[in-house]
Design an enzyme around this catalytic site. Structure first.
Site, short mmCIF file in Angstrom:
data_model
loop_
_atom_site.label_atom_id
_atom_site.label_comp_id
_atom_site.label_asym_id
_atom_site.label_seq_id
_atom_site.Cartn_x
_atom_site.Cartn_y
_atom_site.Cartn_z
CE LYS A 108 -4.02 -1.77 2.49
NZ LYS A 108 -4.59 -1.76 3.82
CE LYS A 189 -13.29 -8.28 5.52
NZ LYS A 189 -12.35 -8.30 6.64
CE LYS A 192 -14.38 -0.18 9.88
NZ LYS A 192 -12.99 -0.41 9.66
P1 AMP Z 1 -12.52 -3.90 9.30
O1 AMP Z 1 -13.85 -3.23 9.04
O2 AMP Z 1 -11.99 -4.61 8.10
O3 AMP Z 1 -11.54 -2.98 9.96
O4 AMP Z 1 -12.81 -5.05 10.33
C1 AMP Z 1 -13.24 -4.84 11.65
C2 AMP Z 1 -13.75 -6.17 12.20
O5 AMP Z 1 -14.94 -6.55 11.51
C3 AMP Z 1 -12.78 -7.33 12.05
O6 AMP Z 1 -12.93 -8.17 13.19
C4 AMP Z 1 -13.26 -8.03 10.83
O7 AMP Z 1 -12.96 -9.40 10.83
C5 AMP Z 1 -14.77 -7.83 10.92
N1 AMP Z 1 -15.35 -7.77 9.57
C6 AMP Z 1 -15.17 -6.78 8.67
N2 AMP Z 1 -15.86 -7.02 7.54
C7 AMP Z 1 -16.47 -8.23 7.70
C8 AMP Z 1 -17.30 -9.04 6.88
N3 AMP Z 1 -17.65 -8.65 5.67
N4 AMP Z 1 -17.75 -10.21 7.38
C9 AMP Z 1 -17.39 -10.60 8.63
N5 AMP Z 1 -16.61 -9.89 9.45
C10 AMP Z 1 -16.14 -8.71 9.02
#
Ligand code: AMP
Length: 319
Positions: A108, A189, A192
Site C-alpha cells: 500500500k 468481503k 467498510k
Molecule cells: P474492518 O472493518 O476490516 O476494519 O474489520 C473490523 C472487524 O470486523 C474485524 O474483526 C473483521 O474481521 C470484521 N469484519 C469486517 N468485515 C467483515 C465481513 N464482511 N464479514 C465478517 N466480518 C467482518
C-alpha cells in the site's frame, strides 16, 4: 482472560462488522475482561479529513454502545496516551529491516514517496496496543498475522535486552464467525472502505435502503426448485444471502425463488438492525451519556496500562 479489540474509524460500520465482529464481541464481553477501542490513531496513517474522522469516531462510539458492548471497557485509543508513548519505545526496539518486510506497507505504501511515515510504523503502534493490555492470546485473521508476529518479536527482543516487561502473546485462530460478502461482488468481503457502497449494508441503513440493496444483490441465472442453496464456488451471491439470512436468525427452508429469498433476507436484516438503530437514535440524542461511558473507559485503560508503560520506561533507561 483479557481480550482486546480495536476498530478503525475509517468508514461506517457494516452488517459484516456486526455479524463478524460486534456480535461475537458482545458475547465475549459477558464472560471475559474485554477492552474494546476505537483506533483513531490508526485512522491517521492514510490521507484523512479531520471533520470526517470526528464524525466517524462519534458514530462508532455511539454504535458500540448501541449494539450492547457496554459490559466491556470501551475507549478511544488517543484518549489513552500510553498507546503512542509505548509505540515510541517499541520503535526504538524495532528494526527497519523488519518493518520493510510488512506486506501491507509493501503493497500500500512503499512505492509512493508521499506515504505517511505512520503507515510504515503502524504495526509498531499495533504492537503497543496489544502489549499494553498484557493480552495472552490474540485472535487474528490472516491479514494481520504478520503484524502480531512482529508484536511477539518486539516483545521478546525488548524482554531479552532490557528485562522481562511484556507478556508475549500467543497467536490464535479466531473462532469462525460469519463472513459477510459484498452483495454486488459476492466473492469479496463486505468492507467498510469499499469504494462502491451499493453492495454494502451499513448498520444505520434504514429499512428501505436495506430492501433496495438486497433486492439488487447479485445472484445467478439458476431456476428450478433447488436454485436456493449454498455453493460458494458456483453460487457465491446466493450462498451469501443464505448465510446472511441464517446469521440473522432466519432460514431458507422451503424458499425456492430468489425474490422470496431476498424478501426473507430483507426482513431478517431489518429485524436484526432495528434494536441497534433504535438505541442509536436514543444515544445520539444524549451524547453526554456516550462521552461519560468512554471517559470512564479511558480512565480504566490509563490505570491498567500505566504499570506496563512505567515498567518499559524504567527498563529502557528513562526512569
Ligand atoms: P474492518 O472493518 O476490516 O476494519 O474489520 C473490523 C472487524 O470486523 C474485524 O474483526 C473483521 O474481521 C470484521 N469484519 C469486517 N468485515 C467483515 C465481513 N464482511 N464479514 C465478517 N466480518 C467482518
Amino acid at each position: 482472560m483479557t481480550h482486546l479489540s480495536l476498530l478503525k474509524p475509517t468508514g461506517h460500520l457494516t452488517l459484516g462488522n456486526h455479524l463478524g465482529a460486534l456480535r461475537p464481541m458482545r458475547e465475549q464481553a459477558v464472560d471475559d475482561v474485554c477492552f474494546y477501542g476505537v483506533a483513531d490513531l490508526h485512522a491517521l496513517t492514510v490521507a484523512h479529513d479531520p471533520a470526517r474522522l470526528r464524525i466517524l469516531v462519534r458514530e462508532m462510539t455511539t454504535l458500540l454502545l448501541a449494539v450492547g458492548l457496554e459490559p466491556a471497557t470501551l475507549f478511544v485509543q488517543s484518549h489513552v496516551p500510553a498507546h503512542s508513548e509505548l509505540a515510541y519505545l517499541l520503535e526504538c526496539t524495532a528494526h527497519t529491516g523488519e518493518l520493510n518486510r510488512m506486506i501491507q506497507f509493501k503493497e500500500k505504501g512503499r512505492s509512493n514517496p508521499a506515504t505517511r511515515a505512520s503507515l510504515y510504523t503502524y504495526p509498531v503502534l499495533m504492537a503497543a496496543d496489544i502489549l499494553l493490555y498484557r493480552a495472552a492470546r490474540v485472535p487474528v485473521g490472516d491479514d494481520q498475522r504478520q503484524h502480531v508476529e512482529l508484536t511477539r518479536d518486539l516483545a521478546l527482543r525488548f524482554n531479552r535486552e532490557y528485562g522481562e516487561v511484556f507478556t508475549v502473546p500467543e497467536i490464535v485462530t479466531p473462532a469462525a464467525g460469519a463472513r459477510v460478502m459484498d452483495l454486488q461482488y459476492p466473492t469479496t468481503k463486505m468492507g467498510k472502505s469499499h469504494e462502491n457502497g451499493a453492495g454494502i449494508v451499513y448498520l444505520l441503513d434504514p429499512p428501505d435502503v436495506v430492501r433496495r440493496k438486497v433486492a439488487r444483490a447479485v445472484t445467478d441465472s439458476d431456476t428450478g426448485p433447488d436454485a436456493v442453496r449454498r455453493d460458494r464456488a458456483t453460487k457465491p451471491g446466493v450462498t451469501n444471502l443464505v448465510d446472511i439470512l441464517e446469521a440473522c436468525g432466519g432460514s431458507a427452508e422451503g424458499i425456492t425463488s430468489y425474490g422470496a429469498l431476498k424478501a426473507a433476507v430483507t426482513d431478517a436484516v431489518v429485524d436484526e438492525l432495528a434494536p441497534v438503530q433504535r438505541r442509536y437514535a436514543e444515544l445520539a440524542a444524549d451524547p453526554g451519556r456516550v462521552d461519560s461511558v468512554f471517559a470512564a473507559g479511558a480512565a480504566r485503560c490509563r490505570e491498567v496500562t500505566a504499570p506496563v508503560l512505567e515498567a518499559a520506561r524504567i527498563a529502557i533507561g528513562l526512569g
